[in-house]
Scaffold this active site. Structure first.
Site, mmCIF file in Angstrom:
data_model
loop_
_atom_site.group_PDB
_atom_site.id
_atom_site.type_symbol
_atom_site.label_atom_id
_atom_site.label_comp_id
_atom_site.label_asym_id
_atom_site.label_seq_id
_atom_site.Cartn_x
_atom_site.Cartn_y
_atom_site.Cartn_z
ATOM 1 N N GLU A 49 7.297 0.736 5.237
ATOM 2 C CA GLU A 49 6.638 -0.275 6.067
ATOM 3 C C GLU A 49 6.802 -1.632 5.394
ATOM 4 O O GLU A 49 6.816 -1.715 4.156
ATOM 5 C CB GLU A 49 5.149 0.095 6.185
ATOM 6 C CG GLU A 49 4.294 -0.870 6.990
ATOM 7 C CD GLU A 49 2.816 -0.432 7.024
ATOM 8 O OE1 GLU A 49 2.503 0.709 6.590
ATOM 9 O OE2 GLU A 49 1.994 -1.242 7.464
ATOM 10 N N HIS B 24 3.812 7.265 3.749
ATOM 11 C CA HIS B 24 4.736 6.125 3.701
ATOM 12 C C HIS B 24 4.388 5.199 2.549
ATOM 13 O O HIS B 24 3.308 5.288 1.972
ATOM 14 C CB HIS B 24 4.741 5.349 5.031
ATOM 15 C CG HIS B 24 3.439 4.684 5.385
ATOM 16 N ND1 HIS B 24 2.430 5.313 6.077
ATOM 17 C CD2 HIS B 24 2.979 3.429 5.140
ATOM 18 C CE1 HIS B 24 1.425 4.472 6.254
ATOM 19 N NE2 HIS B 24 1.720 3.322 5.691
ATOM 20 N N GLU C 293 -8.501 4.554 9.607
ATOM 21 C CA GLU C 293 -7.994 4.319 8.254
ATOM 22 C C GLU C 293 -9.015 3.647 7.362
ATOM 23 O O GLU C 293 -9.918 2.958 7.823
ATOM 24 C CB GLU C 293 -6.738 3.452 8.321
ATOM 25 C CG GLU C 293 -6.979 2.077 8.933
ATOM 26 C CD GLU C 293 -5.758 1.187 8.802
ATOM 27 O OE1 GLU C 293 -4.863 1.304 9.634
ATOM 28 O OE2 GLU C 293 -5.720 0.384 7.855
ATOM 29 N N HIS D 291 0.831 -1.209 0.000
ATOM 30 C CA HIS D 291 0.000 0.000 0.000
ATOM 31 C C HIS D 291 0.860 1.251 0.000
ATOM 32 O O HIS D 291 2.049 1.213 0.258
ATOM 33 C CB HIS D 291 -0.990 0.026 1.175
ATOM 34 C CG HIS D 291 -0.390 0.038 2.548
ATOM 35 N ND1 HIS D 291 -0.139 -1.104 3.275
ATOM 36 C CD2 HIS D 291 -0.004 1.054 3.352
ATOM 37 C CE1 HIS D 291 0.357 -0.794 4.454
ATOM 38 N NE2 HIS D 291 0.472 0.525 4.532
ATOM 39 N N GLN E 218 -3.932 3.373 1.454
ATOM 40 C CA GLN E 218 -4.309 3.409 2.874
ATOM 41 C C GLN E 218 -4.481 4.879 3.262
ATOM 42 O O GLN E 218 -3.495 5.611 3.374
ATOM 43 C CB GLN E 218 -3.214 2.760 3.732
ATOM 44 C CG GLN E 218 -3.529 2.740 5.225
ATOM 45 C CD GLN E 218 -2.376 2.185 6.052
ATOM 46 O OE1 GLN E 218 -1.217 2.516 5.823
ATOM 47 N NE2 GLN E 218 -2.692 1.334 7.019
HETATM 48 N N1 CMX Z 1 8.410 10.367 5.880
HETATM 49 C C1 CMX Z 1 9.656 10.907 5.740
HETATM 50 N N2 CMX Z 1 10.327 11.500 6.755
HETATM 51 C C2 CMX Z 1 9.710 11.549 7.942
HETATM 52 C C3 CMX Z 1 8.428 11.003 8.164
HETATM 53 C C4 CMX Z 1 7.769 10.400 7.053
HETATM 54 N N3 CMX Z 1 6.544 9.881 7.180
HETATM 55 N N4 CMX Z 1 8.082 11.188 9.463
HETATM 56 C C5 CMX Z 1 9.100 11.842 10.024
HETATM 57 N N5 CMX Z 1 10.085 12.058 9.112
HETATM 58 C C6 CMX Z 1 11.337 12.780 9.339
HETATM 59 C C7 CMX Z 1 11.051 14.170 9.845
HETATM 60 O O1 CMX Z 1 10.862 15.084 8.790
HETATM 61 C C8 CMX Z 1 12.277 14.488 10.652
HETATM 62 O O2 CMX Z 1 13.314 14.921 9.814
HETATM 63 P P1 CMX Z 1 14.193 16.221 10.173
HETATM 64 O O3 CMX Z 1 14.890 15.866 11.456
HETATM 65 O O4 CMX Z 1 15.118 16.343 9.004
HETATM 66 O O5 CMX Z 1 13.228 17.349 10.333
HETATM 67 C C9 CMX Z 1 12.669 13.136 11.234
HETATM 68 O O6 CMX Z 1 12.068 12.158 10.380
HETATM 69 C C10 CMX Z 1 12.149 12.950 12.648
HETATM 70 O O7 CMX Z 1 10.770 13.246 12.604
HETATM 71 P P2 CMX Z 1 9.879 13.708 13.829
HETATM 72 O O8 CMX Z 1 8.821 14.611 13.290
HETATM 73 O O9 CMX Z 1 10.729 14.178 14.974
HETATM 74 O O10 CMX Z 1 9.142 12.381 14.199
HETATM 75 P P3 CMX Z 1 9.579 11.183 15.126
HETATM 76 O O11 CMX Z 1 11.054 10.948 15.080
HETATM 77 O O12 CMX Z 1 8.923 11.339 16.456
HETATM 78 O O13 CMX Z 1 8.833 10.000 14.344
HETATM 79 C C11 CMX Z 1 8.958 8.098 12.980
HETATM 80 C C12 CMX Z 1 9.207 9.598 13.068
HETATM 81 C C13 CMX Z 1 9.235 7.655 11.575
HETATM 82 C C14 CMX Z 1 9.878 7.371 13.967
HETATM 83 C C15 CMX Z 1 7.460 7.863 13.366
HETATM 84 O O14 CMX Z 1 6.638 8.550 12.444
HETATM 85 C C16 CMX Z 1 7.072 6.406 13.378
HETATM 86 O O15 CMX Z 1 7.315 5.698 14.353
HETATM 87 N N6 CMX Z 1 6.427 5.907 12.284
HETATM 88 C C17 CMX Z 1 5.999 4.520 12.207
HETATM 89 C C18 CMX Z 1 4.566 4.338 12.648
HETATM 90 C C19 CMX Z 1 3.593 5.035 11.744
HETATM 91 O O16 CMX Z 1 3.929 5.834 10.881
HETATM 92 N N7 CMX Z 1 2.274 4.724 11.990
HETATM 93 C C20 CMX Z 1 1.185 5.281 11.200
HETATM 94 C C21 CMX Z 1 0.815 4.405 10.011
HETATM 95 C C22 CMX Z 1 0.172 3.096 10.468
HETATM 96 C C23 CMX Z 1 -0.011 2.089 9.330
HETATM 97 O O17 CMX Z 1 0.576 2.241 8.252
HETATM 98 O O18 CMX Z 1 -0.748 1.098 9.551
HETATM 99 CO CO CO Z 2 0.670 1.571 6.288
#
Ligand code: CMX
Ligand code: CO
Length: 146
Positions: A134, A84, A43, A7, A60
């Site tokens: 993912e 993502h 979602e 997705h 998604q």
């Molecule tokens: N795509 C690309 N870059 C991303 C991002 C994304 N979706 N999310 C965060 N970033 C980048 C930010 O821009 C930031 O970069 P800079 O430092 O250069 O500004 C850096 O990563 C850190 O971002 P943050 O805003 O401080 O966010 P966190 O570190 O707290 O969290 C992440 C980032 C990836 C660890 C967190 O989003 C995560 O755990 N994601 C996995 C879970 C998820 O996304 N769940 C929702 C979807 C569920 C599903 O698909 O079923």
């Molecule tokens: Co997903």
């Protein structure tokens, strides 16, 4: 190891309005919807096509259930858009281990529950050229209850 695009995750402020856009504009219907409190999302999965590995590819659509969730934080910073991508695999545990061994940060020690009873994990976007990635293993067909 990774056999399909499972997705594309799209963050939105209003799930119902976004679902209606995809229905009215492209004719895509909701295949499944759920709330995943662990992930902090409401979602909708829109099935686009079946894939040669026996799975399928979806959009998604994701609305945050709380501001401090991954999608809530991302929306506040970036606005709506592609959040993502997700690759499908028959073995999320094995794929995670193999990718971790290449030096990419895998965010979870053990896969967690995703859409439709799937098992999911994420790769850190900073280790993937800016793309939150993912990995998904779909639930066996009998366990899928949509
Ligand atoms: N795509 C690309 N870059 C991303 C991002 C994304 N979706 N999310 C965060 N970033 C980048 C930010 O821009 C930031 O970069 P800079 O430092 O250069 O500004 C850096 O990563 C850190 O971002 P943050 O805003 O401080 O966010 P966190 O570190 O707290 O969290 C992440 C980032 C990836 C660890 C967190 O989003 C995560 O755990 N994601 C996995 C879970 C998820 O996304 N769940 C929702 C979807 C569920 C599903 O698909 O079923
Ligand atoms: Co997903």
């Amino acid at each position: 190891m990774l056999t399909r695009i499972d997705h594309i995750g799209i963050a939105c402020f209003d799930l119902d309005k976004t679902v209606e856009f995809y229905r009215a504009t492209y004719g895509f219907e909701v295949f499944h919807s759920e709330v995943n409190e662990e992930q902090g999302v409401r979602e909708a999965m829109l099935k686009i096509n079946e894939t040669s590995d026996g799975g399928a590819s979806y959009l998604q659509l994701l609305e945050p259930t709380r501001e401090d969730s991954a999608v809530g934080k991302w929306l506040a910073k970036n606005g709506e858009g592609v959040h993502h991508i997700a690759f499908g695999t028959a073995d999320v545990d094995g794929a995670s281990d193999a990718i971790r061994n290449k030096g990419v940060r895998v965010l979870y020690d053990e896969p967690r529950t995703g859409s439709m009873g799937s098992r999911i994990t994420f790769l850190h976007p900073k280790d993937c050229h800016g793309v939150l990635t993912e990995l998904v293993t779909a639930a066996p067909p009998a366990a899928t209850d949509h």
